[in-house]
Write an enzyme that holds these catalytic residues in place. Structure first.
Site, mmCIF file in Angstrom:
data_model
loop_
_atom_site.group_PDB
_atom_site.id
_atom_site.type_symbol
_atom_site.label_atom_id
_atom_site.label_comp_id
_atom_site.label_asym_id
_atom_site.label_seq_id
_atom_site.Cartn_x
_atom_site.Cartn_y
_atom_site.Cartn_z
ATOM 1 N N TYR A 165 -1.622 -0.425 10.850
ATOM 2 C CA TYR A 165 -1.701 -0.838 9.447
ATOM 3 C C TYR A 165 -0.468 -0.382 8.666
ATOM 4 O O TYR A 165 0.164 -1.174 7.961
ATOM 5 C CB TYR A 165 -2.966 -0.274 8.799
ATOM 6 C CG TYR A 165 -3.067 -0.587 7.328
ATOM 7 C CD1 TYR A 165 -3.341 -1.886 6.903
ATOM 8 C CD2 TYR A 165 -2.849 0.388 6.363
ATOM 9 C CE1 TYR A 165 -3.424 -2.195 5.556
ATOM 10 C CE2 TYR A 165 -2.931 0.093 5.012
ATOM 11 C CZ TYR A 165 -3.220 -1.195 4.611
ATOM 12 O OH TYR A 165 -3.285 -1.504 3.278
ATOM 13 N N SER A 196 0.859 -1.184 0.000
ATOM 14 C CA SER A 196 0.000 0.000 0.000
ATOM 15 C C SER A 196 0.894 1.233 0.000
ATOM 16 O O SER A 196 2.053 1.172 0.433
ATOM 17 C CB SER A 196 -0.874 -0.004 1.257
ATOM 18 O OG SER A 196 -1.495 1.247 1.456
#
Length: 234
Positions: A150, A137
């Site tokens: 995250y 990501s």
């Protein structure tokens, strides 16, 4: 690589980026095994795209081993692992970080990806050939408020990717990191319901296209890392 007749594992293959990638690979003649935790959903997708379904949670080592047992019985080889399974966890600021949130997210995004790669690497070393694609990501390249758990898990995946590149190149293995920005999937949705397409945001198909395009480069070269942004998200 030639997609046609090559064998792929796509983790988290029942929805979103995983499903779009598995579908594109199958349409190009690839032999695809998809994994996921929801058996009913997984089997529906497998039937839709003509893939093999293995109900498995990458965070559980016994499920990882089951996945590879089925793979070798069905195909006897592996050409590419796509480490797509991932979760977001809870968005906590530094004042409220919880041990359990770290354990939940890291068990999938970091440990699960590593266990899947470990078993793939054993096959690739014997074959002297293989590919690993890790789906990270843009959160793994730049942190953001409330993203400690995250974002750090994706930074870890980026670091592991670089380690595997160093370890596996001598066995003719390409390890590729893909960093999508926001994609309209069920990510972060507790109900796991896919979000509708938005004109100025990325769809899963754009990331699938990126993955397949990187793999289709002649095997003499590879793209270590690629980041995908929406052209004009505002």
């Amino acid at each position: 690589m030639q997609i046609k007749d090559s064998v792929f594992i796509v983790t988290g293959g029942s929805a979103g980026i995983g499903k779009a990638t598995a579908k594109m690979l199958a349409e190009k003649g690839g032999k695809v095994l998809i994994t996921g935790r929801n058996k009913e959903k997984l089997e529906l997708v497998a039937k839709e795209i003509s893939a093999i379904a293995v109900q498995a949670d990458v965070a559980k080592e016994k499920d990882v081993m089951k996945t590879y047992d089925v793979l070798m019985k069905e195909f006897g080889k592996l050409d590419c692992l796509i480490n797509n399974a991932g979760i977001g966890g809870k968005w906590e600021d530094v004042f409220s970080l919880s041990n359990q949130n770290f354990l939940d997210v890291y068990s999938v995004n970091v440990i699960g990806a590593a266990l899947m790669a470990r078993e793939a690497a054993k096959i690739f070393k014997q074959q002297n050939y293989g590919n690993i694609v890790n789906i990270s990501s843009t959160a793994g390249t730049k942190g953001f408020a409330n993203g400690t758990v995250y974002s750090s898990s994706k930074f870890a995946l980026r670091g592991m990717t670089q380690c595997w590149q160093a370890e596996l190149r001598k066995y003719n293995v390409r390890v590729i990191l893909v960093n999508p920005s926001e994609v309209t999937t069920a990510f972060g949705n507790d109900e796991r319901v896919e979000r509708p397409e938005v004109k100025n945001k990325l769809r899963p198909v754009e990331i699938a296209h990126t993955i397949v395009s990187a793999l289709e480069m002649d095997d003499r070269g590879f793209i270590p890392e690629v980041t995908v942004w929406a052209t004009n998200p505002f």
